[in-house]
Design a protein around this motif. Structure first.
Motif, PDB file in Angstrom:
ATOM      1  N   GLU C  74      48.158  40.567  43.225  1.00 46.71           N
ATOM      2  CA  GLU C  74      47.092  40.966  42.307  1.00 46.71           C
ATOM      3  C   GLU C  74      47.491  40.708  40.860  1.00 46.71           C
ATOM      4  O   GLU C  74      46.681  40.344  40.026  1.00 46.71           O
ATOM      5  N   GLN C  75      48.785  40.886  40.575  1.00 39.11           N
ATOM      6  CA  GLN C  75      49.241  40.827  39.189  1.00 39.11           C
ATOM      7  C   GLN C  75      49.811  39.468  38.803  1.00 39.11           C
ATOM      8  O   GLN C  75      50.183  39.269  37.649  1.00 39.11           O
ATOM      9  N   HIS C  76      49.884  38.540  39.740  1.00 41.50           N
ATOM     10  CA  HIS C  76      50.549  37.266  39.473  1.00 41.50           C
ATOM     11  C   HIS C  76      49.646  36.348  38.644  1.00 41.50           C
ATOM     12  O   HIS C  76      48.537  36.011  39.059  1.00 41.50           O
ATOM     13  N   ALA C  77      50.145  35.963  37.503  1.00 41.19           N
ATOM     14  CA  ALA C  77      49.302  35.198  36.574  1.00 41.19           C
ATOM     15  C   ALA C  77      48.906  33.842  37.152  1.00 41.19           C
ATOM     16  O   ALA C  77      47.745  33.422  37.058  1.00 41.19           O
ATOM     17  N   GLY C  78      49.862  33.163  37.762  1.00 43.25           N
ATOM     18  CA  GLY C  78      49.579  31.831  38.290  1.00 43.25           C
ATOM     19  C   GLY C  78      48.538  31.874  39.397  1.00 43.25           C
ATOM     20  O   GLY C  78      47.607  31.052  39.443  1.00 43.25           O
ATOM     21  N   LEU C  79      48.682  32.846  40.289  1.00 41.64           N
ATOM     22  CA  LEU C  79      47.703  32.972  41.377  1.00 41.64           C
ATOM     23  C   LEU C  79      46.344  33.397  40.837  1.00 41.64           C
ATOM     24  O   LEU C  79      45.301  32.977  41.346  1.00 41.64           O
ATOM     25  N   GLY C  80      46.400  34.203  39.783  1.00 38.21           N
ATOM     26  CA  GLY C  80      45.146  34.603  39.142  1.00 38.21           C
ATOM     27  C   GLY C  80      44.409  33.408  38.583  1.00 38.21           C
ATOM     28  O   GLY C  80      43.198  33.262  38.762  1.00 38.21           O
ATOM     29  N   ALA C  81      45.172  32.517  37.960  1.00 38.13           N
ATOM     30  CA  ALA C  81      44.554  31.327  37.368  1.00 38.13           C
ATOM     31  C   ALA C  81      44.049  30.394  38.467  1.00 38.13           C
ATOM     32  O   ALA C  81      42.942  29.863  38.400  1.00 38.13           O
ATOM     33  N   LEU C  82      44.875  30.230  39.493  1.00 37.42           N
ATOM     34  CA  LEU C  82      44.485  29.325  40.581  1.00 37.42           C
ATOM     35  C   LEU C  82      43.179  29.772  41.236  1.00 37.42           C
ATOM     36  O   LEU C  82      42.350  28.943  41.614  1.00 37.42           O
ATOM     37  N   THR C  83      43.009  31.092  41.355  1.00 39.84           N
ATOM     38  CA  THR C  83      41.835  31.598  42.080  1.00 39.84           C
ATOM     39  C   THR C  83      40.764  32.137  41.144  1.00 39.84           C
ATOM     40  O   THR C  83      39.794  32.747  41.589  1.00 39.84           O
ATOM     41  N   GLN C  84      40.939  31.911  39.872  1.00 45.22           N
ATOM     42  CA  GLN C  84      40.001  32.432  38.855  1.00 45.22           C
ATOM     43  C   GLN C  84      39.707  33.923  39.074  1.00 45.22           C
ATOM     44  O   GLN C  84      38.560  34.376  39.009  1.00 45.22           O
TER      45      GLN C  84
END
Lengths: 158, 763, 262
Positions: C74-84
């Motif tokens: 939930e807190q991972h910036a890269g995964l956040g960006a990848l999944t918008q």
């Protein structure tokens, strides 16, 4: 089996059953603040910090905490005292049974996010059930503390 | 009213910091850990007889101390309802019975040295059940050939209209005027049935009790209970031992909401300790709480409401079918409130009313006392009917209420002819309307993307104690240094009554609230109190506190006068001293306290007992704004405003939090908290994973205000607050959902699926 | 009630693998679901000492250890960006922070629970799972398999172009979903997963031709209707099949439109 961990700063070596839950372990070691409110990981009453992260101690084997640092409200009195008086000033403690879990998670919140918005507070504490207060007074208390304290400094830890 | 120094202030609760900092306070924290673990083996069948039960294998498990069955327990029936003797709830229980009446009923009591031993032994108790047909539907319960209580020793102590040969726990009817004639003459009649579920109190601390034999050979009971004195009586009856042999106390209570007005779990460890002589405790699991607890009575409320075209509410005919489940606890009494606390709201122009009810036994979990106590169910129905009337007449529901509501000074025929001495309901409505922005929010607003916003309103009343029944007592004592001890038998279950009553002492004795130490509740030490329920503590026990203080002041004056060598009439109490009126002498309170402890025959402690012939209703208005997603059926509460008339709010902070907590429980009842049974009668919502109480993301924003009235019979003008606060959300939210969808939802909870289905069924 | 007879903190994946061949043994994830079960576990195998709690980034993927918590996802910036933000959206409803600090991605995917939000989203993200013995398997294939006695060590999320959205319906804010939908709109087409039907999540093709002319409210609705027709739904305590089918059309349409707007 034997485990070694740090409980509220004190190194502890103890024999546990393989299935002993961390909740029962810490209660047996003098941490009566940690409460059980359900059997299904839904209430948040048993929140402790495991290596600094808030977790449900009802859902962690004591064996898994081997080698870890465990903190309960007994070990974080000063950090809690900084804000709980503001909750008391709202009368929002009510029966008090959910308080330790909720206070522990608030400590975790404020370490992670020293200046939370109301919505961030609600979201972070969503896993802490309370049947007495209707939550609003708890929020008012935390908000009053934050407002009285002023903007947190960078890297502030509670 | 006179200026007050402490009453009316938001004083911090005396136990607040201890609780917030997690100090040991609750049953499990303050009793020894090395006691016997007690658990109950529970019936898997809704209705069965035990053909045979074998405990030998279970008893042989290492660490097991005892396994008890129905053959081991006393044979006299009792009730576990915490009510004043003779209890209206019929005596229909044994500690263990051969007949099992719901899924979860007690089959055997197991006691062992460890939880592991008991768990292991539990699996080794061999029971041969004769499974019987069960009565699961309350509609078919009355005169069903299957009887829940066929036993000959079933006994009703009070004339509540009960008949165990008919599955009838209670039945009655009352009225005023010719309802049928008035209804026939009405321009509009709203006629529907509303249904509410057996919602759970879901207090965070489950039921739990510790028992031991004290050095005097008495049974010492430490329990999470609202009713220490009733528990003493219930245990004496259940165990068949003298009450002198029992001592009951409560530590801090982790929430009650009425659940702990019933002795749900006390008999089990008490029986074990009495038989074995060993300390024992029981801690209910959440699953036991959900399935063998003491929830709200499921009720079906049929309302016929008649009105004129001009909006005058002329007649109310209410019939309630209440499901008490397998046992009678609070069955005959909760049902009364469904009519007596709903119909009087419309005393204004009411020409006739009728209220009738049947309470039936079925083979499901027994119901009990839950905040609101029947009023919640009745108010959901009647308030919904009034909202429907407003819609049919095309008038504003606020205006319709203003036209018909009970007002100060009116006599309320449907409320035992009691007067509305203090009633600010009209001001509550006006204030709430303003606070909420009713005129802007009542029109339905389309927010785009399938979402609409809408609003709803409801009123409520409750009582303040049970008139002519409840007894509250208080002892106030002067101690060293001029401190006061307040000893009560009422139980603070988190509500803050210890602090509220101490505020009253501080007000009366003109001292700081920190100068008052509170103790309670303990059957050996406390003066008698019926207990903390029925919204009684502030109003009934509070008055006892006020009177005890008056008496103590008289004693202090007498003691001081003796020292001055004058008559008591020549002195006055000034808070920190007693002085001669002529100013010639004064004795500080601390010195008076010292004098009281040496060569003294004048008591400096007063105990007063109070009871009230009336039960003045608090009043309340609640308004809800929701957003409803017409595509998914989701209902989101955005905003809830409430204005309460609890007389004088003795501690506005605590009154506010009571109100907020009650509203959120009401929101849960309206939208989330559901109970389903399998065809065999097992409850599916047996955990907090399945029984969804509101989280802080489910309740929107709350705002609570007070419109004070002054109740002349209450302490400092106070009425009650504890229960009324749960009554408005269900009707107000159902109203808002109707506004958004055009459908009235009369079955709680209003789930997204129900909303969706209704919207898609529309032409 | 859960009974655990023996606890082993595995020193190697081989050890864990060998232990988990026995039916009565169980690999621990976050233990949240396991704990609610009435069963006796002979040996509880803990992977917490094997360094499986990290998220590695490679040029074309994120490789997520099985013991990574839902909170870390939930807190991972890269995964956040990848999944918008869809990843955070998919887990933020799950009980609370303390719960998500324990729940693991490996446990969520291995369990293939009907209610799993994570499984639903990861299906739409074309995730692959790495099994200690079974090698790398597309998640869609893994999800359809019966439970086998292998250790799920990692899940790989490829960095694919396009937009992702997640939508779920719950009866209350932190409850299990009544229905969960994840949509990935890629240059080469659309991926649509529907979970909590209440059966476990599955990918549905819909009718890609409907979106050939672009995503509009009309085409999105038509596509969503096609998915709702293809998918099987059931009833449980939380809702019935008909409602779920209706919701599916709404949520898939909304997720598609959210992809387009993003």
């Amino acid at each position: 089996m034997e485990i070694q961990l740090k409980l509220n700063g004190r190194p502890l070596r103890a024999a546990v059953e393989p299935g002993t839950l961390l909740l029962d372990f810490v209660r047996a070691h003098g941490c009566a603040s940690v409460k059980r409110g359900c059997e299904t990981s839904n209430c948040g009453l048993c929140t402790v910090l495991l290596d600094g992260k808030p977790v449900l101690s009802c859902s962690v084997l004591a064996a898994r905490a081997d080698g870890c640092e465990v903190q309960t409200l007994e070990g974080l009195q000063a950090e809690a005292e900084a804000f709980v008086a503001f909750i008391a000033d709202q009368g929002a403690e009510q029966c008090g049974f959910c308080n330790p879990g909720y206070v522990m998670n608030t400590i975790a919140l404020l370490r992670e996010n020293p200046d939370p918005t109301d919505d961030e507070i609600r979201a972070y504490l969503a896993g802490n059930l309370c049947r007495c207060s209707g939550y609003e007074g708890q929020l008012r208390g935390i908000r009053a503390f934050l407002d009285a304290r002023g903007p947190a400094k960078e890297g502030h830890h509670g | 009213m006179a200026e007050t120094k402490t009453v009316g202030k938001g004083v911090r609760k005396k136990d607040a910091l201890g609780l917030l900092l997690g100090r040991p306070a609750f049953v499990e924290d303050v009793t020894p850990r090395d006691c016997l673990v007690v658990k109950v083996l529970r019936s898997p069948h809704a209705h069965a007889l035990i053909r045979s039960i074998r405990t030998d294998l279970a008893t042989k498990v290492p660490g097991m101390v005892a396994v008890y069955t129905y053959e081991d327990v006393p044979r006299q029936r009792f009730t576990i309802a915490g009510q004043t003797y003779p209890e209206p709830s019929p005596y229909d229980r044994l500690i263990l019975d051969r007949r099992l009446r719901f899924v979860g009923d007690a089959v055997a009591i197991l006691a062992g040295e460890s939880e592991a031993a008991v768990d292991k032994a539990m699996k080794l108790v061999k029971v041969d059940y004769e499974v019987l047909p069960a009565v699961l539907d309350p509609h078919t319960a009355l005169d069903n050939p299957v009887l829940v209580h066929p036993e000959d020793d079933w006994r009703a102590l009070c004339a509540v209209g009960a008949d165990n040969r008919r599955n009838l726990c209670a039945s009655d009817r009352c009225g005023d005027g010719d309802v049928d004639a008035v209804l026939a003459d009405c321009d509009v009649v709203v006629d529907h049935v509303w249904h509410t579920k057996p919602c759970q109190q879901a207090m965070m601390e489950t039921f739990r009790t510790y028992t031991e034999i004290d050095p005097y050979g008495r049974l010492h009971v430490v329990s999470s209970t609202q009713i220490v004195f009733h528990v003493r009586r219930i245990l004496a009856q259940a165990l068949g031992i003298p009450k002198s042999k029992i001592h009951v106390e409560k530590p801090r209570i982790g929430g009650g909401f009425g659940a702990k007005q019933t002795a749900v779990c006390e008999v089990y460890p008490a029986f074990v300790t009495w038989k074995t002589g060993r300390p024992a405790h029981i801690v209910y699991t959440r699953q036991e709480c959900q399935t063998a607890g003491s929830p709200r009575h499921e009720m079906e409320v049929h309302v016929r409401l008649g009105a004129s075209k001009q909006g005058k509410i002329r007649a109310l005919d209410v019939y309630t079918l209440s499901n008490t489940g397998a046992y009678s606890e609070h069955g005959p009494t909760t049902v009364g409130l469904s009519g007596h606390k709903s119909i009087p709201l419309y005393t204004g122009g009411l020409e006739a009313f009728r209220f009738a009810y049947d309470v039936v036994y079925t083979n499901v979990q027994a119901a009990g006392a839950y905040r609101g106590y029947g009023a919640t169910q009745g108010i959901f129905a009647v308030e919904s009917a009034v909202n429907e009337l407003a819609d049919r007449l095309g008038v504003d529901p606020v205006a319709l209420r203003e036209q018909n509501m009970v007002r100060e000074g009116m006599r309320m025929p449907a409320y035992y002819n009691e007067p509305a001495n203090a009633c600010a309901l009209d001001r509550c409505m006006a204030r709430c309307k303003d606070l909420f922005g009713w005129d802007e929010k009542f029109p339905v607003r389309d927010m785009g993307n399938g979402k609409v916003r809408a609003a709803g309103v409801a009123m409520a009343m409750q009582g303040s104690g049970i008139s002519g029944v409840d007894v509250g007592s208080a002892t106030v004592r002067l101690g060293d240094d001029g401190i006061y001890n307040l000893v009560i038998g009422a139980a603070d279950m988190g509500t803050g009554c210890d602090t509220i009553l101490a505020q009253m002492v501080a007000e009366c004795m003109d001292c700081d609230v920190d100068n008052v130490a509170v103790f309670g509740a303990d059957t050996d030490a406390s003066p008698y109190d019926s207990g903390s329920y029925a919204s009684s503590t502030t109003y009934v026990t509070g008055k006892a506190v006020e009177r005890a203080c008056t008496q103590l002041k008289t004693q202090l004056c007498a003691l001081a006068a003796k020292g001055f060598g004058c008559t008591p009439e020549e002195v006055e109490f000034t808070g920190d001293a007693v002085r001669r009126l002529d100013g010639s002498a004064s004795v500080p309170l601390a010195d008076l306290a010292t004098r009281a402890m040496c060569n003294n025959t004048t008591a400096v402690q007063a105990t007063c007992t109070h009871s009230s012939p009336i039960s003045p209703p608090p009043f309340m208005v609640g308004m809800a704004e929701i957003e409803l997603d017409k595509e998914t059926g989701s209902v989101t509460v955005l905003d809830y405003k409430a204005v309460v008339d609890c007389g004088t709010p003795v501690n506005p902070n605590l009154a506010r939090v009571q109100t907020e907590g009650g509203i959120v429980q009401g929101i849960g009842m309206a939208l989330f908290e559901d109970v389903h049974y399998t065809p065999a009668g097992r409850i599916l919502e047996n955990s907090l994973m399945q029984y969804k109480i509101p989280t802080r993301l489910d309740m929107g924003h709350l705002q609570v205000e007070f419109e004070a009235s002054y109740e002349p019979t209450g302490p400092f003008g106070a009425k009650s607050i504890g229960e009324i606060v749960i009554n408005t959300p269900a009707p107000a939210i159902a109203h808002a959902v109707f506004r958004a969808t055009g459908t009235w939802f009369r079955d709680l909870p209003i789930t997204p699926e129900k909303v969706y289905t209704a919207l898609h069924a529309q032409p | 009630m859960l009974t655990i007879k023996r606890y082993v903190r595995a020193q190697s994946l081989d050890e864990a693998y060998a232990l988990c061949q026995k039916r009565a043994n169980v690999v621990l994830g976050g233990m949240l679901w396991l704990k609610t079960q009435n069963r006796t576990v002979d040996t509880a195998i803990d992977l917490c000492g094997l360094g499986l709690d990290t998220i590695e980034e490679t040029p074309d993927a994120y490789r997520i250890g099985a013991m990574v918590s839902l909170r870390a996802l939930e807190q991972h910036a890269g995964l956040g960006a990848l999944t918008q933000g869809a990843l955070a959206e998919s887990v933020r409803h799950i009980v609370g922070v303390q719960f998500r600090n324990l729940a693991t991605v490996g446990g969520s995917l291995y369990g293939r629970f009907g209610f799993s939000d994570v499984l639903t989203l990861f299906l739409a993200l074309d995730a692959r799972v790495e099994l200690h013995h079974g090698g790398t398997v597309p998640l869609a294939e893994y999800a359809a398999r019966p439970y086998e006695r292998d250790i799920l060590t990692h899940v790989v999320l490829p960095k694919l172009p396009g937009r992702v959205a997640y939508a779920s319906q719950r009866n209350s804010a932190t409850d299990f979903p009544v229905l969960a939908c994840a949509v990935a709109l890629r240059p080469d087409g659309v991926r649509c997963a529907v979970g909590a039907r209440p059966m476990k999540a599955q990918l549905y093709p819909g009718d890609p031709a409907l979106l050939a002319g672009g995503v509009t409210p009309e085409t999105a609705d038509a596509f969503a209707a096609a998915v709702a027709q293809q998918a099987a739904f059931g009833s449980n305590l939380r809702a019935g099949a008909d409602y779920r089918r209706g919701l599916c059309r709404v949520l898939v349409r909304r997720a598609l439109l959210a992809c387009k707007e993003g």
